[in-house]
Design an enzyme around this catalytic site. Structure first.
Site, PDB file in Angstrom:
ATOM      1  N   GLU A  20       0.825  -1.211   0.000  1.00 17.94           N
ATOM      2  CA  GLU A  20       0.000   0.000   0.000  1.00 17.94           C
ATOM      3  C   GLU A  20       0.861   1.264   0.000  1.00 17.94           C
ATOM      4  OE1 GLU A  20      -3.201   0.606  -0.439  1.00 17.94           O
ATOM      5  OE2 GLU A  20      -3.440  -1.505  -0.873  1.00 17.94           O
ATOM      6  N   GLN A  49       1.306   7.041  -5.282  1.00 21.92           N
ATOM      7  CA  GLN A  49       2.013   7.846  -6.300  1.00 21.92           C
ATOM      8  C   GLN A  49       2.784   6.999  -7.316  1.00 21.92           C
ATOM      9  OE1 GLN A  49       1.583  11.089  -5.575  1.00 21.92           O
ATOM     10  NE2 GLN A  49       1.341  11.129  -3.366  1.00 21.92           N
ATOM     11  N   TYR A  70      -5.826   7.211   4.521  1.00 21.89           N
ATOM     12  CA  TYR A  70      -5.873   6.231   3.437  1.00 21.89           C
ATOM     13  C   TYR A  70      -5.139   4.938   3.826  1.00 21.89           C
ATOM     14  CZ  TYR A  70      -4.933   3.507  -0.598  1.00 21.89           C
ATOM     15  OH  TYR A  70      -4.836   2.430  -1.433  1.00 21.89           O
ATOM     16  N   ASP A 104      -8.811   6.892  -2.536  1.00 21.38           N
ATOM     17  CA  ASP A 104      -7.593   7.276  -3.254  1.00 21.38           C
ATOM     18  C   ASP A 104      -8.042   7.921  -4.568  1.00 21.38           C
ATOM     19  OD1 ASP A 104      -8.415   5.209  -4.880  1.00 21.38           O
ATOM     20  OD2 ASP A 104      -6.426   4.291  -5.050  1.00 21.38           O
ATOM     21  N   CYS A 111     -17.784   2.236 -19.958  1.00 23.75           N
ATOM     22  CA  CYS A 111     -19.071   2.125 -19.253  1.00 23.75           C
ATOM     23  C   CYS A 111     -19.875   0.893 -19.671  1.00 23.75           C
ATOM     24  CB  CYS A 111     -19.898   3.386 -19.468  1.00 23.75           C
ATOM     25  SG  CYS A 111     -19.052   4.848 -18.865  1.00 23.75           S
TER      26      CYS A 111
HETATM   27 FE1  SF4 Z   1     -17.463   4.828 -14.374  1.00 20.51          FE
HETATM   28 FE2  SF4 Z   1     -18.947   4.493 -16.553  1.00 20.51          FE
HETATM   29 FE3  SF4 Z   1     -19.076   2.752 -14.532  1.00 20.51          FE
HETATM   30 FE4  SF4 Z   1     -20.067   5.187 -14.263  1.00 20.51          FE
HETATM   31  S1  SF4 Z   1     -20.766   3.625 -15.685  1.00 20.51           S
HETATM   32  S2  SF4 Z   1     -18.826   4.096 -12.789  1.00 20.51           S
HETATM   33  S3  SF4 Z   1     -18.626   6.384 -15.462  1.00 20.51           S
HETATM   34  S4  SF4 Z   1     -17.308   3.172 -15.861  1.00 20.51           S
END
Ligand code: SF4
Length: 347
Positions: free
Chosen positions: A35, A40, A118, A136, A196
């Site tokens: 961790e 970074q 964190y 994070d 997505c």
């Molecule tokens: Fe991220 Fe898209 Fe999932 Fe929303 S739908 S959490 S923007 S990958």
């Protein structure tokens, strides 16, 4: 609506998580090391460092018993050297005050050097399954999109994000849940071009619903400063002269070739002569430019102009200044800029 959020995320994580060395252990010490290294620094860079570190210092006892110079040498190239110093210091405290074991109590662990919110949350949740949220950069970005929070990704958003995380945190497998959110940010909800369509939590995502996931969070403009410095290579037979940096400030306690920043309006040769006089009390007789090395830090880019130098008088050795052969450079922790210079000199 959020009832199945953690179930959906955990199912995806089980099937898609990367096989990383620190995910094959429940040893709190090893999780702690990973961790700290991952702060970074990218996963691909950390893997080799982590494996070498665990081989060299397999337990908290081994780390506490090592010299700081050896610890910094193992860290060389990872940057942010305070992380290594704090690991070493905390290991010593754990041996003296906690029987060599990381405490399970958040207050006890927060008292150790290098443990902010964190690190405390990640180590305790992953190693001991203690129900703590963590934020994070990846988690912040994912949560900002899930909640459609406008603006840049900064810590001002964290209270709202934390309220959300508390709502969706499962009763069990908290460590996996926290890692799953970070993994989602790394693999699917990426900073640019989030995937997505393959996202396991898209049905909960406000930004996806509104179609603005690409512009959340807003991007910050980073100002990179340009610095120029001169570096003196002083050679005597097969040895090179290096010196130790002060124990406080940037790159503290690392070893480097003499030299420093060029002042405004100063020529490289003048800067070289001045630095050698100030740092070593020696007079420059002649110098020849060998090559330039460019190195990037978070906030600036530095161009190191490297010169081979002949001096009127030899510099003196002491605890902080040494003549070192190529073979022995490996014993001295050095900043990445100096390591690059050594590579070029070898060639
Ligand atoms: Fe991220 Fe898209 Fe999932 Fe929303 S739908 S959490 S923007 S990958």
């Amino acid at each position: 609506m959020l009832n199945n959020f953690s179930t959906d995320l955990l199912r995806w994580y089980r099937l898609n998580k990367r096989d990383l060395p620190w995910r094959r252990t429940k040893d709190p010490y090893k999780i702690w090391v990973s961790e700290i290294m991952l702060q970074q620094t990218t996963v691909s860079t950390v893997i080799a460092y982590y494996e070498r570190w665990i081989e060299t210092f397999p337990t908290i006892h081994d780390l506490a018993g090592a010299s700081l110079q050896r610890v910094l040498k193992q860290w060389q190239g990872l940057g942010y050297y305070n992380r290594a110093k704090n690991l070493h210091k905390a290991a010593g405290i754990l041996i003296k005050e906690h029987g060599g074991v990381l405490p399970k109590d958040p207050r006890g662990i927060r008292a150790l050097p290098g443990f902010g919110p964190y690190t405390t949350g990640s180590v305790l949740s992953i190693a001991y399954d203690i129900p703590l949220t963590i934020i994070d950069a990846n988690v912040r970005r994912v949560a900002m999109r899930l909640l459609a929070l406008p603006g840049v990704a900064d810590i001002k958003k964290d209270p709202k994000i934390n309220d959300f995380l508390i709502k969706v945190l499962p009763d069990r497998q908290v460590g996996d849940f926290n890692q799953a959110l970070m993994e989602l940010g790394a693999l699917v909800c990426r900073a640019r071009e989030p995937l997505c369509m393959s996202c396991p939590v898209k049905k909960y995502c406000e930004a996806y619903r509104a179609g603005n996931q690409e512009i959340i969070p807003e991007t910050k403009k980073r100002m990179i400063k340009d610095l120029k410095a001169v570096i003196a290579i002083i050679k005597n037979a097969d040895s090179y002269f290096i010196q130790k940096r002060p124990s406080k400030g940037l790159l503290a306690d690392l070893w480097e070739f003499p030299g420093g920043k060029i002042k405004p309006g100063e020529s490289k040769k003048k800067a070289l002569a001045r630095e050698l006089k100030e740092e070593l009390g020696v007079k420059l007789k002649s110098s020849t430019h060998l090559f330039d090395v460019i190195h990037f830090y978070t906030q600036f880019r530095v161009t190191l102009s490297v010169f081979i130098c002949t001096l009127e008088n030899d510099p003196k050795e002491d605890k902080y200044r040494k003549w070192v052969t190529f073979e022995n450079f490996s014993k001295y922790p050095m900043p990445s800029g100096s390591a690059k210079i050594i590579d070029k000199l070898k060639k």
